[in-house]
Design an enzyme around this catalytic site. Structure first.
Site, short mmCIF file in Angstrom:
data_model
loop_
_atom_site.label_atom_id
_atom_site.label_comp_id
_atom_site.label_asym_id
_atom_site.label_seq_id
_atom_site.Cartn_x
_atom_site.Cartn_y
_atom_site.Cartn_z
N LYS A 222 0.85 -1.18 0.00
CA LYS A 222 0.00 0.00 0.00
C LYS A 222 0.89 1.23 0.00
O LYS A 222 1.64 1.47 0.94
CB LYS A 222 -0.89 -0.02 1.24
N LYS B 69 -2.11 -1.51 -3.99
CA LYS B 69 -2.98 -0.34 -3.90
C LYS B 69 -2.16 0.94 -3.91
O LYS B 69 -1.19 1.00 -3.18
CB LYS B 69 -3.76 -0.45 -2.59
#
Ligand code: PBG
Length: 330
Positions: free
Chosen positions: A202, A256
């Site tokens: 992330k 992400k």
């Protein structure tokens, strides 16, 4: 090695000449099963409120989720992800509301499981940002996001969600060591079958803006998340994050945001052969929908973008567009 012919014997355009022929040789496709639908929940009764920075995406009160979930099931979407917009009054420095068994997420899990049983899976974020007054994913001491102290709270949050009936626990906090500790505690309490989807990769990204608006943490967020989310200059580090989380017991991993990180998805898929999910985040959604609304792009741009995740190797895509699959897949 790729063996190929030579012009004029070889003409690549032959297979592109008609629609049927293009379909015949197409390598990737999209179906409902490729998607996870994020759903925002909020207080009140019978509510459905559009999110200003995400046109076409709404916050629903917990009693009002049937229409969106029915649509998801009709479209064969295997899983939803629940995100709460927590009342400001309930936010504090430690994110205490995360451990309240009557918080929005817990209520939503219980309701959805009661009505839909196992017709659709439920995934929930493990992180404190929807609940902290400062908007960070962990607790703070002298401007530092504390790792180990935060993990102790996350373990409890994960356990609570499992008790409520959540199927997939998705730590999105980026603290070190949390996957192993959550796995151990889930097992110890008898939740051996609960899956863990780690937000292993992330990045600290500008593309989360509209999401932070949606869960009401945008204006309260102090500083940025660069001391725990990844630096977007790095890709070796992404592979290390994934290998650590696999060893700690992750069943699936997430990358992400999505589109700027297709290289990372591909690399992980090629090296680890583990289910990889791509999160096409709020900023990506808003960029596309605004450009389409302003007639700068054709709506097919959505399909093209989503298919690129499959081509890169993603097993599934978390996308706000998933609520519009009827249109997109047509
Ligand atoms: C919370 C979380 C975020 C997103 C999903 N879970 C935001 C953040 O880390 O600030 C972003 C999703 C999106 O932008 O669509 N940890």
């Amino acid at each position: 090695m790729i063996i190929t012919g030579k012009y004029p014997n070889l003409r690549m355009r032959r297979s592109r000449k008609e629609e049927w022929s293009r379909r015949l040789v197409r390598e990737n496709s999209l179906s409902g099963s490729d998607f996870v639908l994020p759903i925002f929940v909020t207080d009140g009764k019978n509510r459905k409120v559009e999110i200003k920075s995400m046109k076409g995406v709404y916050r629903y009160s917990v009693d009002n989720l049937s229409s969106i979930i029915d649509r998801a099931i009709n479209n064969k979407i295997p899983m939803i992800a629940i995100f709460p917009e927590t009342n400001k009054k309930l936010k504090d420095l430690k994110g205490s509301e995360a451990l309240n068994e009557n918080n929005l997420v817990c209520k939503a899990i219980r309701n959805v499981k009661k009505k839909y049983k196992n017709y659709i899976g439920i995934m929930c974020d493990v992180a404190l940002d929807p609940y902290t007054s400062h908007g960070h994913d962990g607790i703070i001491k002298k401007n530092e996001i504390l790792n180990d102290e935060t993990v102790e709270i996350l373990i409890k949050q994960a356990l609570l969600q499992a008790e409520m009936g959540c199927d997939v626990i998705a730590p999105s906090d980026m603290m070190d060591g949390r996957i192993g500790k959550i796995r151990k505690e889930l097992d110890r309490k008898g939740f051996k079958k609960i899956q863990i989807l780690s937000y292993a990769v992330k990045y600290s990204s500008s593309f989360y803006g509209p999401f932070r608006d949606a869960i009401g943490s945008k204006n309260s967020l102090k500083g940025n998340k660069k001391t725990y989310q990844m630096d977007y200059g790095n890709s070796d580090e992404a592979l290390r994050e994934v290998s650590i989380d696999i060893k700690e017991g992750a069943d699936m991993v997430m990358v992400k945001p999505g589109l700027p990180y297709l290289d990372i998805i591909k690399d992980i898929k090629n090296r680890f052969k583990i289910p990889v999910l791509a999160y096409q985040v709020s900023g990506e959604y808003s960029l596309l929908t605004n450009a389409i609304k302003n007639r700068i792009l054709k709506p097919e741009a959505i399909y093209e973008t989503l298919l690129s995740f499959k081509r890169a190797g993603a097993n599934a895509i978390i996308s706000y567009h998933a609520d519009y699959l009827d249109k997109i897949l047509k």
